[in-house]
Design a protein around this motif. Structure first.
Motif, PDB file in Angstrom:
ATOM      1  N   ALA A 287      55.367 -70.124 -42.912  1.00 50.97           N
ATOM      2  CA  ALA A 287      54.350 -69.722 -44.056  1.00 50.97           C
ATOM      3  C   ALA A 287      54.796 -68.009 -43.459  1.00 50.97           C
ATOM      4  CB  ALA A 287      52.900 -69.819 -44.573  1.00 50.97           C
ATOM      5  N   THR A 288      54.292 -68.272 -41.951  1.00 47.73           N
ATOM      6  CA  THR A 288      53.676 -66.762 -41.581  1.00 47.73           C
ATOM      7  C   THR A 288      54.840 -66.079 -41.263  1.00 47.73           C
ATOM      8  OG1 THR A 288      52.363 -67.414 -40.225  1.00 47.73           O
ATOM      9  CG2 THR A 288      52.599 -65.507 -39.330  1.00 47.73           C
ATOM     10  N   GLU A 289      56.284 -66.142 -40.354  1.00 45.80           N
ATOM     11  CA  GLU A 289      57.101 -66.109 -39.761  1.00 45.80           C
ATOM     12  C   GLU A 289      58.508 -66.280 -40.664  1.00 45.80           C
ATOM     13  OE1 GLU A 289      57.799 -64.807 -36.038  1.00 45.80           O
ATOM     14  OE2 GLU A 289      55.784 -64.357 -36.991  1.00 45.80           O
ATOM     15  N   LYS A 290      58.872 -67.321 -41.602  1.00 48.11           N
ATOM     16  CA  LYS A 290      60.125 -67.406 -41.638  1.00 48.11           C
ATOM     17  C   LYS A 290      59.601 -66.618 -43.515  1.00 48.11           C
ATOM     18  CE  LYS A 290      61.953 -68.828 -38.538  1.00 48.11           C
ATOM     19  NZ  LYS A 290      62.973 -68.104 -37.900  1.00 48.11           N
ATOM     20  N   GLY A 291      58.744 -66.274 -44.143  1.00 54.91           N
ATOM     21  CA  GLY A 291      57.868 -65.008 -44.854  1.00 54.91           C
ATOM     22  C   GLY A 291      57.743 -67.102 -46.812  1.00 54.91           C
ATOM     23  N   LEU A 292      58.100 -68.085 -46.149  1.00 58.54           N
ATOM     24  CA  LEU A 292      57.881 -68.952 -47.222  1.00 58.54           C
ATOM     25  C   LEU A 292      57.128 -69.284 -47.781  1.00 58.54           C
ATOM     26  CD1 LEU A 292      59.561 -72.197 -45.615  1.00 58.54           C
ATOM     27  CD2 LEU A 292      60.859 -70.327 -46.804  1.00 58.54           C
ATOM     28  N   THR A 293      56.631 -69.756 -49.298  1.00 55.14           N
ATOM     29  CA  THR A 293      54.607 -69.553 -49.420  1.00 55.14           C
ATOM     30  C   THR A 293      54.539 -71.115 -48.565  1.00 55.14           C
ATOM     31  OG1 THR A 293      55.802 -71.648 -51.385  1.00 55.14           O
ATOM     32  CG2 THR A 293      55.890 -68.847 -51.790  1.00 55.14           C
ATOM     33  N   ARG A 294      53.708 -71.036 -48.806  1.00 53.21           N
ATOM     34  CA  ARG A 294      52.737 -72.875 -47.945  1.00 53.21           C
ATOM     35  C   ARG A 294      53.097 -73.818 -48.494  1.00 53.21           C
ATOM     36  NH1 ARG A 294      49.284 -71.904 -44.064  1.00 53.21           N
ATOM     37  NH2 ARG A 294      48.173 -73.214 -44.074  1.00 53.21           N
TER      38      ARG A 294
END
Length: 331
Positions: A287-294
């Motif tokens: 979520a933090t580094e790859k921009g995905l929702t949790r």
């Protein structure tokens, strides 16, 4: 840029507890290369001579197991930072390793057939050249890949007091016994005290996931580490491992990086909670580094992640690894 000189810590700077009150054996700048001489996981109590005499296990003192060398104070490291530990080399410093079965230790400690102490000595004289160590010469010949790594790498805990070195610590590592901490890998540890106060030890010539009998191929060793302070890695709340690239023969340029894995270690006295910690760590990183929702991160972890039981014998804590192959990120 890392300093051009390196630093050395002798095995005499060893300790058998984790504490932020232990005076540093060495102070180094961030980016320094450090050489450490390490006793084996038994504190060098077992030798070829005592093995040959049949006395190696009779006087073995378990309270002297898992000695750590250090601590090393890294300048600029503050609570909330991350210490990046690059494993540059792990080399045997004696020509042998050992594995033992001890009563009341290991996954099968309650089984009657494993109540008699048994010792095996491994010959390491040509292990690096051969790429393996020999378990049995008679037919069928059995060899095990030579894959040296550090069983203990950890930082001083935040809380005052002393902790034993045998169980791994949930946040700052220690006796994680994770076979992926080989030369070429990188370990990331959350800093809890000024200077980080890194110690390591318990080198192994080989180990299976889980270390089920309680012992690997335990060896004396020298190791080279590069220690660098890093900021802004909020997902590093427990040890993380970036695995080493695979061997280079036949590999195209850049291919090795794609075959590495990024692994969170969850450490807890409850096996399920250790697993949950490892998975939560990977979800936070995605979520933090790859921009995905949790939610997307959780689904991707389920489809592409790999769960590993790294250590299940150093009670009361288990070490569970959960990794994501970096090859899935294609652009």
């Amino acid at each position: 840029m890392a300093p051009s000189h390196s630093f050395h810590v002798h095995a005499s700077s060893s300790h058998l507890r984790w504490s932020n009150a232990i005076a540093p054996a060495l102070r180094v700048p961030s980016g320094a290369e450090v050489h450490l001489d390490l006793p084996d996981g038994g504190g060098n109590q077992i030798t070829r001579e005592t093995a040959a005499a049949g006395t190696a296990l009779s006087g073995f003192r378990m309270e002297l197991a898992d000695p750590c060398v250090g601590p090393v104070y890294v300048e600029g490291a503050e609570p909330g930072d991350v210490l990046k530990v690059e494993i540059l080399d792990v080399t045997p410093s004696a020509g042998y390793a050992w594995t033992a079965v001890f009563p009341d230790f290991g996954v099968l400690k309650d089984d009657e057939e494993f109540q008699t102490p048994v010792l095996k000595i491994w010959d390491l004289q040509t292990a690096k050249e051969d790429g393996f160590i020999v378990f049995r010469e008679s037919s069928p010949r059995i060899v095990v890949p030579f894959a040296p790594f550090l069983g203990v790498v950890g930082l001083a805990p935040e809380a005052p007091g002393e902790l034993p070195t045998v169980p791994p610590m949930p946040e700052t590592g220690g006796n994680i016994d994770t076979k992926y901490v080989t030369a070429g890998s990188i370990l990331y540890l959350p800093v809890k005290v000024p200077g980080a106060l890194l110690s390591c030890g318990d080198a192994h010539a080989a180990q299976g996931d889980g270390e089920v009998c309680g012992m690997a191929a335990e060896m004396q060793a020298t190791t080279r580490l590069r220690l660098t302070v890093e900021k802004n890695k909020p997902w590093v709340k427990s040890p993380w491992v970036l695995t080493a690239p695979p061997p280079p023969p036949g590999m195209r340029k850049g291919e090795g990086e794609d075959k590495r894995e990024y692994m969170c270690l969850g450490i807890d006295s409850d096996l399920r909670e250790a697993t949950r910690k490892a998975v939560r760590g990977v979800v936070e990183w995605l979520a933090t580094e790859k921009g995905l929702t949790r939610v997307d991160a959780y689904m991707l972890a389920s489809v592409a992640g790999n769960l590993k039981m790294c250590e299940v014998v150093d009670m009361p804590n288990y070490t569970i690894g959960f990794s994501i192959p970096l090859s899935i990120f294609v652009s």
